[in-house]
Design an enzyme around this catalytic site. Sequence first.
Site, PDB file in Angstrom:
ATOM      1  CB  ILE A  17      -0.973   0.070   1.196  1.00  0.00           C
ATOM      2  CG1 ILE A  17      -0.272  -0.435   2.451  1.00  0.00           C
ATOM      3  CG2 ILE A  17      -2.235  -0.701   0.916  1.00  0.00           C
ATOM      4  CD1 ILE A  17      -0.985  -0.053   3.690  1.00  0.00           C
ATOM      5  CG  PHE A  22      14.174   4.250   4.365  1.00  0.00           C
ATOM      6  CD1 PHE A  22      14.057   3.444   5.476  1.00  0.00           C
ATOM      7  CD2 PHE A  22      13.939   5.612   4.487  1.00  0.00           C
ATOM      8  CE1 PHE A  22      13.723   3.998   6.702  1.00  0.00           C
ATOM      9  CE2 PHE A  22      13.610   6.163   5.710  1.00  0.00           C
ATOM     10  CZ  PHE A  22      13.498   5.367   6.825  1.00  0.00           C
ATOM     11  CB  ALA A  23       9.949   1.525   4.632  1.00  0.00           C
ATOM     12  CE  LYS A  24       8.308  -4.856  -0.604  1.00  0.00           C
ATOM     13  NZ  LYS A  24       8.568  -5.454  -1.895  1.00  0.00           N
ATOM     14  CG  ASP A 132       8.769  13.715   9.273  1.00  0.00           C
ATOM     15  OD1 ASP A 132       8.520  14.808   8.709  1.00  0.00           O
ATOM     16  OD2 ASP A 132       8.947  12.650   8.646  1.00  0.00           O
TER      17      ASP A 132
HETATM   18  C1  6BE Z   1       3.173   1.977   9.949  1.00  0.00           C
HETATM   19  C2  6BE Z   1       3.401   3.101   7.936  1.00  0.00           C
HETATM   20  C3  6BE Z   1       2.149   2.687   7.536  1.00  0.00           C
HETATM   21  O1  6BE Z   1       1.665   3.073   6.336  1.00  0.00           O
HETATM   22  C4  6BE Z   1      -4.117   1.979   4.181  1.00  0.00           C
HETATM   23  C5  6BE Z   1      -4.995   0.913   4.164  1.00  0.00           C
HETATM   24  C6  6BE Z   1      -4.854  -0.075   5.111  1.00  0.00           C
HETATM   25  C7  6BE Z   1      -3.815  -0.035   6.055  1.00  0.00           C
HETATM   26  C8  6BE Z   1      -6.400   2.061   2.564  1.00  0.00           C
HETATM   27  C9  6BE Z   1      -7.167   1.829   1.316  1.00  0.00           C
HETATM   28  C10 6BE Z   1      -7.623  -0.416   1.946  1.00  0.00           C
HETATM   29  C11 6BE Z   1      -6.905  -0.256   3.237  1.00  0.00           C
HETATM   30  C12 6BE Z   1      -8.973   0.659   0.289  1.00  0.00           C
HETATM   31  C13 6BE Z   1       2.285   4.088   5.601  1.00  0.00           C
HETATM   32  C14 6BE Z   1       1.499   4.363   4.350  1.00  0.00           C
HETATM   33  C15 6BE Z   1       1.431   3.166   3.460  1.00  0.00           C
HETATM   34  C16 6BE Z   1       0.113   4.850   4.612  1.00  0.00           C
HETATM   35  N1  6BE Z   1       3.891   2.745   9.132  1.00  0.00           N
HETATM   36  C17 6BE Z   1       1.375   1.891   8.372  1.00  0.00           C
HETATM   37  C18 6BE Z   1       1.914   1.533   9.599  1.00  0.00           C
HETATM   38  C19 6BE Z   1       0.031   1.447   8.024  1.00  0.00           C
HETATM   39  C20 6BE Z   1      -0.654   1.597   6.850  1.00  0.00           C
HETATM   40  N2  6BE Z   1      -1.880   1.071   7.006  1.00  0.00           N
HETATM   41  N3  6BE Z   1      -1.996   0.592   8.231  1.00  0.00           N
HETATM   42  C21 6BE Z   1      -0.846   0.817   8.868  1.00  0.00           C
HETATM   43  C22 6BE Z   1      -2.945   1.029   6.063  1.00  0.00           C
HETATM   44  C23 6BE Z   1      -3.081   2.043   5.123  1.00  0.00           C
HETATM   45  N4  6BE Z   1      -5.982   0.838   3.198  1.00  0.00           N
HETATM   46  N5  6BE Z   1      -8.203   0.832   1.507  1.00  0.00           N
END
Ligand code: 6BE
Length: 642
Positions: A17, A22-24, A132
Amino acid sequence: MVKFSVLKGLYETEKTIGCGGFAKVKLATHVATGEKVAIKIMEKKMLKDDLHRVSLELSALKSLYHENICQLYQVMETETHFFLVMEHCSGGELFDHIVEKNRLTEAESRTFFRQIVSAVAYLHSLGYAHRDLKPENVLLDRNQNLKLIDFGLCAKPEGGMQSPLYTSCGSPTYAAPELILGQQYLGQEVDVWAMGVLLYALLAGCLPFDDVDVSNLYRKILSGKYDEPSFISKESRSLIRSMLQVEPKKRIKVSELLSHPWMTLGILSPVKCRLQSPIDLDRDCVKVIAKFLDLDEGAVKSDLEQWKYDYTTVTYFLLLSRKRRGQTLKLNPACAWKHVKHPEQAPLIEQPLDPINGHHRTPNGPIKIRRKFGVRSPGCLSPASNMEVEGACYSPVQFLDPNCENYCSTNRKRPRSSLLMDEASPVPTKKATPGAKGTPAVAAKTPDRRNLCETPGSARRMLGSIEKSFHKVRHVLTPKKPATVVQEGPVVLNGKDLCNVSTTQCKDPEYVIVELCKGLEGKGITCTRKGFRIKGSLEPSTANRLGGCSFELEICYLPHLGTVVPDRTLTPTKSILKQGIFNQETGQNEAISELRGKSYVGIKRKRLKGDSWCYKKVCEQVLALTCTGFSAKEGRIMESAV
Ligand code: 6BE
């Protein structure tokens, strides 16, 4: 598909997502509970100079437990990667929420802002500054609760929160004047400034200080002058003003924010910064785990109390959250956990200490003293009394999963990368000097969104050799990417995929993609076309100072809304979802070729990486182009009205 053997049988990974610098972040299901989690995956090779940030982030995350901070559940480290299993925040970024709504109402802003203040006050109370804070680092969970993420830039000054910090970091648009000037600063004070920018962004839907030119941006920040839109109430304006005070000492304090009249309006209670009374481990959850692992409750309890951030920890957290939602507590017998890892077989883990008191924090609040294993890495002891220690400086936990090729059962040998991080953790203090003629010190530097944190040269040198040794392993662990299949025509969007899609009034995908490329290129955005996708990027050196961004636009056919047979049992959206592109005459779903000239074309937007405000600018360009029908001339299969 399991790409990483370390996750096998324990997590079912789904889509990626987010891809940061530097991270996915991948979505995954925790097999034992069936609960969703987010896994932040960092490849050591890619981390390079940022390796120390993982160490900072881990030590911070391990001491944090707050309802508005994205909870760390499990940490895994292999020779090549770090895996941080974290709380799933299905609502995505607060940033997207603001963009979607244009701006938020005062009541909604208050609800959100109270949670941000609560999380930040809690962080500060533990001696951390976030440094940040911005809407991209605030996520929403399923209940619209805010969760703060990204502690890679946090700092924990050795002498406590009243000790100055020196390293300028964070996004320029959220940076306080003293950061811009390269002066020493207090972590709390710069966090308050960033929260002021954040509250402004919530209420106004745009940034208080913004300019395409970096020096202008800094000039604006240093002047402290910004527009106050008339639709923002007097009270809100006054609160924002109290946070955006150029003079740090005149800025409102977090403690004052907690009970500020704006914060309590209509809610009455002051913001709580700490969790209420400490709760002991939940017996029901412990029981379920004990039964599953065939262990006695006491063994599981004492194992959990060590907060190892292993599979037991994550399972406990997820069971607890199920319990709080009133859901059943059961574990999936098909989960590989039982077979790969019993608590007593867990590798000996160096315990992270509560960086404030040298105590072990437990997620439920009480602090248990366990001094034995807490080892402070010698590199962290700062020689100068005023020296800044970025983040906590305890050795990162060594965690090698037995399920992984690199598992070392004796655990005597620390992975080289961890040793490396010990070296890298005390980020050298850097006292930036403001440039001549009052030119802001930061302005001269690379306008990377997270600029100016440094890694010692020794660490950098070591990285080279480590990279080489990791190279081989990486080939084994990282399967080859499948060849990309270039589609012949645009995809047809399913009702599920309709978010982040701009609709056009045009039915010719070829025309739309050509005009879109032209339009974006005209705005200085580099585009490459592949099939019906455009990959674009904005360089940090050109029009923006936000570190640039890259994005993907996909031309697609929109579902034929007009031909959906209404099903009274379903809501309109569900009806589209169920039936797809349905042709009433044939009673069939239409093939793509048959949609040509019939279906409207949409543009699906996706941010790949980089700065969100920069991406917002791209979205605005795309929207502007779609609104004007791509050009003044008539489109070939363009319609004037829908
Ligand atoms: C710790 C960075 C992180 O994310 C979005 C969803 C679910 C979970 C949204 C769209 C499906 C579910 C249709 C950084 C970045 C990718 C937002 N460090 C996270 C934790 C983290 C991201 N999610 N949960 C934790 C996340 C984001 N979707 N929908």
